[in-house]
Write a protein that holds these residues in place. Structure first.
Motif, PDB file in Angstrom:
ATOM      1  N   ASN A  16       0.836  -1.206   0.000  1.00  0.00           N
ATOM      2  CA  ASN A  16       0.000   0.000   0.000  1.00  0.00           C
ATOM      3  C   ASN A  16       0.870   1.256   0.000  1.00  0.00           C
TER       4      ASN A  16
ATOM      5  N   GLU B 145      -4.965  -1.803   6.340  1.00  0.00           N
ATOM      6  CA  GLU B 145      -3.673  -1.517   5.712  1.00  0.00           C
ATOM      7  C   GLU B 145      -2.539  -1.782   6.690  1.00  0.00           C
TER       8      GLU B 145
ATOM      9  N   THR C 193       1.211  -1.189   8.036  1.00  0.00           N
ATOM     10  CA  THR C 193       2.135  -0.059   8.052  1.00  0.00           C
ATOM     11  C   THR C 193       3.305  -0.396   8.967  1.00  0.00           C
TER      12      THR C 193
END
Ligand SMILES: *[C@@H]1O[C@H](CO)[C@@H](O)[C@H](O)[C@H]1NC(C)=O
Ligand SMILES: *[C@@H]1O[C@H](CO)[C@@H](O)[C@H](O)[C@H]1NC(C)=O
Ligand SMILES: *[C@@H]1O[C@H](CO)[C@@H](O)[C@H](O)[C@H]1NC(C)=O
Ligand SMILES: *[C@@H]1O[C@H](CO)[C@@H](O)[C@H](O)[C@H]1NC(C)=O
Ligand SMILES: *[C@@H]1O[C@H](CO)[C@@H](O)[C@H](O)[C@H]1NC(C)=O
Ligand SMILES: *[C@@H]1O[C@H](CO)[C@@H](O)[C@H](O)[C@H]1NC(C)=O
Ligand SMILES: *[C@@H]1O[C@H](CO)[C@@H](O)[C@H](O)[C@H]1NC(C)=O
Length: 371
Positions: free
Chosen positions: A36, A86, A88
């Motif tokens: 992403n 997502e 990270t």
């Protein structure tokens, strides 16, 4: 023979088929792994960092190749706090890496970072200004590196910071008073070249651990320190150039377990109120100019395991003090005890008056200077 050969042929065929089927499948799955935009930014940051590294004796960053940053050694990913779908980069831990290099501005791209642990490396320079963008940073440990320059003021912009450890570096100069306005839990400043005074706002801090050892704080014992009573557990001000008396009401720090003010020039008596620190386990006041009698209440503290008051000018100690598991009373002026100072030394010292206030420590603090 013939059957064995055909069996082999069949096996080879099956293996080939498996390979033909699986290889593209493997590479495809890798190809489609979700990278992403956060991880893309992290990739830029970590590659820039890798280029800023000049030595990596343990090869920790050897596998810092390709876009899959979550697989890099020392890099840890987690679902983003603002988007659980997502991944990270949430933490970087290169502790004890002995890595040499600098911390590039691109590290500001790791904007979801919560933990940065770089202790015991050889990073030099300062902390990047771009650390300002690490708004989720919670723990910052850059201790035991070769970082230099003024106090890294960028940390003042990190609202969630709880743990700040910059000890054993080469930072110098003032420590801004605003550090004590951060909602820090632990602050380690020791073994740098700071020269500053602990501001009154320290009373507003939420610190449980404060270690300032081996720096120069102005001669005064910070009086408002007693306002941190609700949180403070460890106070280590050893070798910090303090010359005043210990405030009479220091015993308000009732949650203190470790109190170390050794290797200063502290004068006056040891306050009785220390006997109210019921949780105290380690007390070190050695190598000062303290005088008078050791209060019995201190030696009766239920958890006190180690009481060091060597190298002062105390002239009396209750019997009780000699029963503490570890105590050290050498080089004082205590009659009938071994290894004490000479009588001349003791008389010379006691003939001089004690100035608790030689630095104006009890005077109200000067008004803040606006530049
Ligand atoms: C690091 O990698 C270099 C080159 O690949 C190798 O020579 C060296 O032995 C490695 N060091 C360690 C500690 O693995
Ligand atoms: C990440 O590492 C694991 C374990 O080494 C490996 O199985 C996986 O294929 C790697 N993924 C990527 C995207 O490199
Ligand atoms: C402590 O905090 C209070 C409330 O935020 C503030 O009014 C006061 O000025 C602060 N004291 C110091 C010494 O900074
Ligand atoms: C006190 O700190 C100074 C540096 O500020 C250092 O040179 C010295 O060795 C320290 N002394 C002790 C007793 O640790
Ligand atoms: C000490 O810690 C306890 C909890 O651990 C807390 O309730 C108390 O307010 C603290 N402060 C003092 C002065 O005891
Ligand atoms: C501490 O005592 C020593 C020896 O008497 C003396 O040289 C020094 O000036 C004293 N320091 C202070 C702050 O009183
Ligand atoms: C006792 O305290 C002294 C001074 O802080 C320290 O050097 C010593 O290691 C301590 N001993 C134990 C057993 O904790």
């Amino acid at each position: 023979m013939a059957t064995i050969t055909s069996l082999r042929k069949a096996l080879v065929c099956i293996l080939l088929l498996l390979l033909l089927f699986c290889l593209p499948f493997l590479s495809l799955s890798e190809y489609y792994l979700p990278i992403n935009p956060r991880l893309e930014k992290a990739y830029v940051a970590l590659q820039a960092w890798k280029h800023a590294i000049t030595a990596d004796p343990k090869n920790l960053t050897l596998d810092w190749c390709g876009p899959h940053v979550c697989n890099y050694t020392g890099v840890f990913c987690a679902p983003a706090p603002d988007d659980r779908h997502e991944l990270t980069v949430a933490a970087v831990d290169l502790n004890h890496g002995r890595i040499a290099g600098t911390l590039p501005e691109d590290l500001g791209l790791l904007s979801d970072l919560a933990l940065l642990h770089l202790n015991s490396n050889r990073f030099h320079g300062g902390l990047p200004e771009a650390f300002e963008r690490l708004q989720l940073l919670y723990e910052l440990d850059v201790s035991n590196n070769r970082l230099q320059g003024p106090f890294p003021a960028v940390v003042l912009h990190l609202p969630l910071l709880k743990y700040l450890d910059i000890r054993f570096n080469r930072f110098r100069g003032e420590v801004p008073r605003r550090v004590f306005d951060l909602r820090l839990d632990a602050l380690f400043l020791n073994d740098n070249q700071f020269a500053f005074s602990l501001p009154d706002s320290i009373g507003n801090s939420s610190l449980s651990v404060l270690v300032v050892a081996n720096n120069r704080i102005s001669g005064c014992f910070p009086r408002s320190i007693t306002d941190t009573a609700d949180t403070l557990n460890e106070l280590i001000l050893l070798n910090a150039s303090i010359t005043s008396c210990i405030p009479e009401d220091i015993g308000k720090l009732k949650n203190l377990t470790v109190f170390d003010v050794s290797f200063n020039n502290i004068v006056g008596p040891l306050p009785n109120s220390i006997g109210e620190m019921r949780k105290l386990e380690q007390l070190n006041v050695a190598h000062n100019n303290l005088s008078g009698d050791i209060p019995e209440s201190i030696c009766e503290l239920p958890r006190l395991k180690n009481f060091t008051y060597a190298y002062n000018y105390f002239c009396g100690e209750p019997e009780r003090c000699l029963k503490i598991r570890r105590s050290d009373d050498r080089e004082n002026c205590i009659p009938e005890r071994p290894h004490q100072r000479s009588e001349e030394e003791c008389i010379a010292f006691s003939s001089k008056p004690v100035h608790c206030d030689s630095n104006g420590c009890t005077a109200p603090p000067p008004p803040p200077v606006h530049h």
